[in-house]
Design a protein around this motif. Sequence first.
Motif, PDB file in Angstrom:
ATOM      1  N   ASN A 194       0.817  -1.224   0.000  1.00  0.00           N
ATOM      2  CA  ASN A 194       0.000   0.000   0.000  1.00  0.00           C
ATOM      3  C   ASN A 194       0.855   1.281   0.000  1.00  0.00           C
ATOM      4  N   LEU A 195       1.961   1.254  -0.685  1.00  0.00           N
ATOM      5  CA  LEU A 195       2.792   2.451  -0.796  1.00  0.00           C
ATOM      6  C   LEU A 195       2.984   2.775  -2.262  1.00  0.00           C
ATOM      7  N   GLY A 196       2.923   4.028  -2.602  1.00  0.00           N
ATOM      8  CA  GLY A 196       3.114   4.420  -3.994  1.00  0.00           C
ATOM      9  C   GLY A 196       3.793   5.768  -4.076  1.00  0.00           C
ATOM     10  N   SER A 197       3.706   6.384  -5.256  1.00  0.00           N
ATOM     11  CA  SER A 197       4.435   7.639  -5.467  1.00  0.00           C
ATOM     12  C   SER A 197       3.926   8.737  -4.530  1.00  0.00           C
ATOM     13  N   LYS A 198       2.656   8.638  -4.146  1.00  0.00           N
ATOM     14  CA  LYS A 198       2.111   9.639  -3.208  1.00  0.00           C
ATOM     15  C   LYS A 198       2.814   9.600  -1.860  1.00  0.00           C
ATOM     16  N   ASP A 199       3.376   8.414  -1.537  1.00  0.00           N
ATOM     17  CA  ASP A 199       4.090   8.266  -0.269  1.00  0.00           C
ATOM     18  C   ASP A 199       5.575   8.592  -0.398  1.00  0.00           C
ATOM     19  N   GLY A 200       5.955   8.974  -1.621  1.00  0.00           N
ATOM     20  CA  GLY A 200       7.381   9.282  -1.809  1.00  0.00           C
ATOM     21  C   GLY A 200       8.144   8.136  -2.448  1.00  0.00           C
ATOM     22  N   ILE A 201       7.443   7.015  -2.735  1.00  0.00           N
ATOM     23  CA  ILE A 201       8.096   5.915  -3.458  1.00  0.00           C
ATOM     24  C   ILE A 201       8.022   6.288  -4.936  1.00  0.00           C
ATOM     25  N   THR A 202       9.010   7.012  -5.372  1.00  0.00           N
ATOM     26  CA  THR A 202       8.906   7.577  -6.716  1.00  0.00           C
ATOM     27  C   THR A 202       9.624   6.743  -7.761  1.00  0.00           C
ATOM     28  N   SER A 203      10.296   5.700  -7.349  1.00  0.00           N
ATOM     29  CA  SER A 203      10.977   4.875  -8.346  1.00  0.00           C
ATOM     30  C   SER A 203      11.035   3.421  -7.885  1.00  0.00           C
ATOM     31  N   ASN A 204      11.313   2.531  -8.854  1.00  0.00           N
ATOM     32  CA  ASN A 204      11.462   1.108  -8.511  1.00  0.00           C
ATOM     33  C   ASN A 204      12.580   0.920  -7.496  1.00  0.00           C
ATOM     34  N   GLU A 205      13.666   1.698  -7.711  1.00  0.00           N
ATOM     35  CA  GLU A 205      14.820   1.560  -6.803  1.00  0.00           C
ATOM     36  C   GLU A 205      14.430   1.875  -5.363  1.00  0.00           C
ATOM     37  N   LYS A 206      13.607   2.915  -5.233  1.00  0.00           N
ATOM     38  CA  LYS A 206      13.223   3.313  -3.867  1.00  0.00           C
ATOM     39  C   LYS A 206      12.448   2.193  -3.181  1.00  0.00           C
ATOM     40  N   LEU A 207      11.552   1.582  -3.937  1.00  0.00           N
ATOM     41  CA  LEU A 207      10.764   0.504  -3.334  1.00  0.00           C
ATOM     42  C   LEU A 207      11.672  -0.689  -3.013  1.00  0.00           C
ATOM     43  N   LEU A 208      12.541  -1.003  -3.980  1.00  0.00           N
ATOM     44  CA  LEU A 208      13.454  -2.128  -3.772  1.00  0.00           C
ATOM     45  C   LEU A 208      14.296  -1.895  -2.514  1.00  0.00           C
ATOM     46  N   HIS A 209      14.750  -0.673  -2.386  1.00  0.00           N
ATOM     47  CA  HIS A 209      15.586  -0.322  -1.254  1.00  0.00           C
ATOM     48  C   HIS A 209      14.816  -0.514   0.061  1.00  0.00           C
ATOM     49  N   PHE A 210      13.588  -0.057   0.062  1.00  0.00           N
ATOM     50  CA  PHE A 210      12.758  -0.197   1.264  1.00  0.00           C
ATOM     51  C   PHE A 210      12.541  -1.687   1.606  1.00  0.00           C
ATOM     52  N   ILE A 211      12.297  -2.478   0.554  1.00  0.00           N
ATOM     53  CA  ILE A 211      12.022  -3.905   0.790  1.00  0.00           C
ATOM     54  C   ILE A 211      13.270  -4.604   1.327  1.00  0.00           C
ATOM     55  N   THR A 212      14.389  -4.385   0.668  1.00  0.00           N
ATOM     56  CA  THR A 212      15.597  -5.115   1.098  1.00  0.00           C
ATOM     57  C   THR A 212      16.054  -4.624   2.471  1.00  0.00           C
ATOM     58  N   ASP A 213      15.897  -3.336   2.704  1.00  0.00           N
ATOM     59  CA  ASP A 213      16.268  -2.784   4.018  1.00  0.00           C
ATOM     60  C   ASP A 213      15.433  -3.370   5.136  1.00  0.00           C
ATOM     61  N   SER A 214      14.161  -3.546   4.843  1.00  0.00           N
ATOM     62  CA  SER A 214      13.238  -4.007   5.890  1.00  0.00           C
ATOM     63  C   SER A 214      13.352  -5.499   6.130  1.00  0.00           C
ATOM     64  N   THR A 215      13.828  -6.235   5.142  1.00  0.00           N
ATOM     65  CA  THR A 215      13.779  -7.696   5.271  1.00  0.00           C
ATOM     66  C   THR A 215      15.154  -8.342   5.241  1.00  0.00           C
TER      67      THR A 215
END
Length: 613
Positions: free
Chosen positions: A461-482
Amino acid sequence: MTTFSSFPMREELKRAVEDMGFENPTPIQAKVIPELLSQPSDIIGLAQTGTGKTAAFGFPLLHHSDVTLKHVQCLVLSPTRELCMQIQEEFKKYGQHMRGLKTVAVYGGVPIGGQIRELKYHPQVVVATPGRLIDLLERKAISLDEVQYVVLDEADEMLNMGFREDIDFILKNTPAREHTWLFSATMSNEVRGIAKRFMKEWKEFSVAAANSTNENIDHQYYVVNHHNRFEALQRLLDFTPGIYGVIFVRTRQDCQDIAEKLMRQGYHVSPLHGDMDQKMRSKVLERFKNRSLQAIVATDVAARGIDVNDITHVINYELPDDPEVYTHRSGRTARAGKSGICMSIVSPKEIGGIRQIERLVKQKFNRSDVPDGAEVIRKRLFHYLEQIETVEPKNNFAEVYQQSIHERFEHMDKDELINKLIYLQLKDVMDSYSEVDDLNAGYENSGRGGARNGSVRLFINLGSKDGITSNEKLLHFITDSTDIEPGLVDRITVREMSSFFNVPGSAAEFISTALSQRKYKGRKVRIEEAEQRTGGQGGGRSYGSRDGGGYGGGRGGYQGRTDGGRGGYRGDRGYSQGGKQGGERRGGQRFSENFRAARGKDSSPNFNRRDND
Ligand code: AMP
């Protein structure tokens, strides 16, 4: 060769040596005991636990104790209550023929009243954790005015645990101190600092170089993706029937969680960590000693209470941050001249850590493959066959049962009977290991690891409105969290209000659970399986709950054992790692905070607290 009888030591102590069955002094004893008996000057002994260092300082200490005097002459400071209790137990054995000798151990975690009463019986020797000793000093329940001998045992560990100021305070309050004997596994600047401040000229003794190499330890490591750690542990346990081991984890939360998961699956293990009260810990140690437990899952500090010489395996569920801690861990096995195996489960990212430890212990580590299903089954088969070969049925077994057995199976031929018996014994193992994933990771170009069992598309439930503006940003969040490898995530699609990405099916639950523990810019993260969700099946699976409520189905919980053996392979494999990363990492932090409040101490090195009260 040096012998105990050649030492100029009280006869009562020599008799105790005989009673205890010590044949020859260990290397540290051979070096240190003669020195401390004849010239009890200041010394530093570099020796790890398991080398016989307690006796190395214990015999000389008792030798110099005057049992006719009724004040504390000898003080041993030690980091943990378990260690204090162990030292006292050992001292009782050494001093069993010294009439009038009294040793008292004082440590946190138990009511202070009993210890105050014991101190009134005028012990000559006191073994103490620093925190509790200071409390007793403040209450004027003990006087150190006439202490001549002070032993600092496991000095490096006491410093790691934040006892520096306490040690300084205690040493400053021993005005009659003439001899300071410092024992430490490692010689850090801080340890040297204590020596410089409080010791005169000292001699150093070490059993080998500091961080010594124990060639009897076979160091092995297994490379698996982070999310496969628990399954790898299980498989290693299953592949090692007859294991008598210690599984090391980093945090108390890990300790509790992993032990519980193993117990639920039928393994005879127990956690051992600093949040358990003294009674519980002693009970666990007792069960381990009498072999009711095949392994203990322990944090580093709690494991110091394990005084067992024949541990066959040490398993590092994760590598410790500090390579020196590895040497403490591996030193739990291969004690007293025996051999042992130290296995480490590492993620591809942690292979560098292995290299660092190899340099420290000056030994090459062997990379091994996590066995596949067929290997586990074969190993268990051969173990069972060996047990059949060597078992000695109790005398009257045949008398009582042979007749009935014979009558029942008269019609069956021998091979058929044997096959059936063995099949019954191995059925569970075969069921759960007939089709299992290859857990090995990090072999380049070998086709190992990675997404093997289908890919699952997840909604977040996160998208560009939340500041996830690129694939890299999401990837970074996922790998960081897990803490998973970036390569496990693909097909990322970021939209305005939500995003999608694919992960291997086998890792989906782990990743989802870890992510659902997180917040992003204050917003709670929600994860669902995308296919089911869009397929109109009532919202799909949600992974929001740490206790597993959100992803029921499939695993079915604990199925009690009926066969009395280990079993526990119920086909409910896969990701039972509920909340591992986000939850436990933060859990660890939360724990130390609670603990700080509770004046606990089985803590991370920077945790500046003294004993439990
Ligand atoms: P420590 O390093 O003091 O924790 O001792 C490890 C274990 O070795 C303890 O269980 C001791 O009882 C045992 N031990 C110590 N010295 C000897 C010896 N000379 N011979 C046999 N066992 C010993």
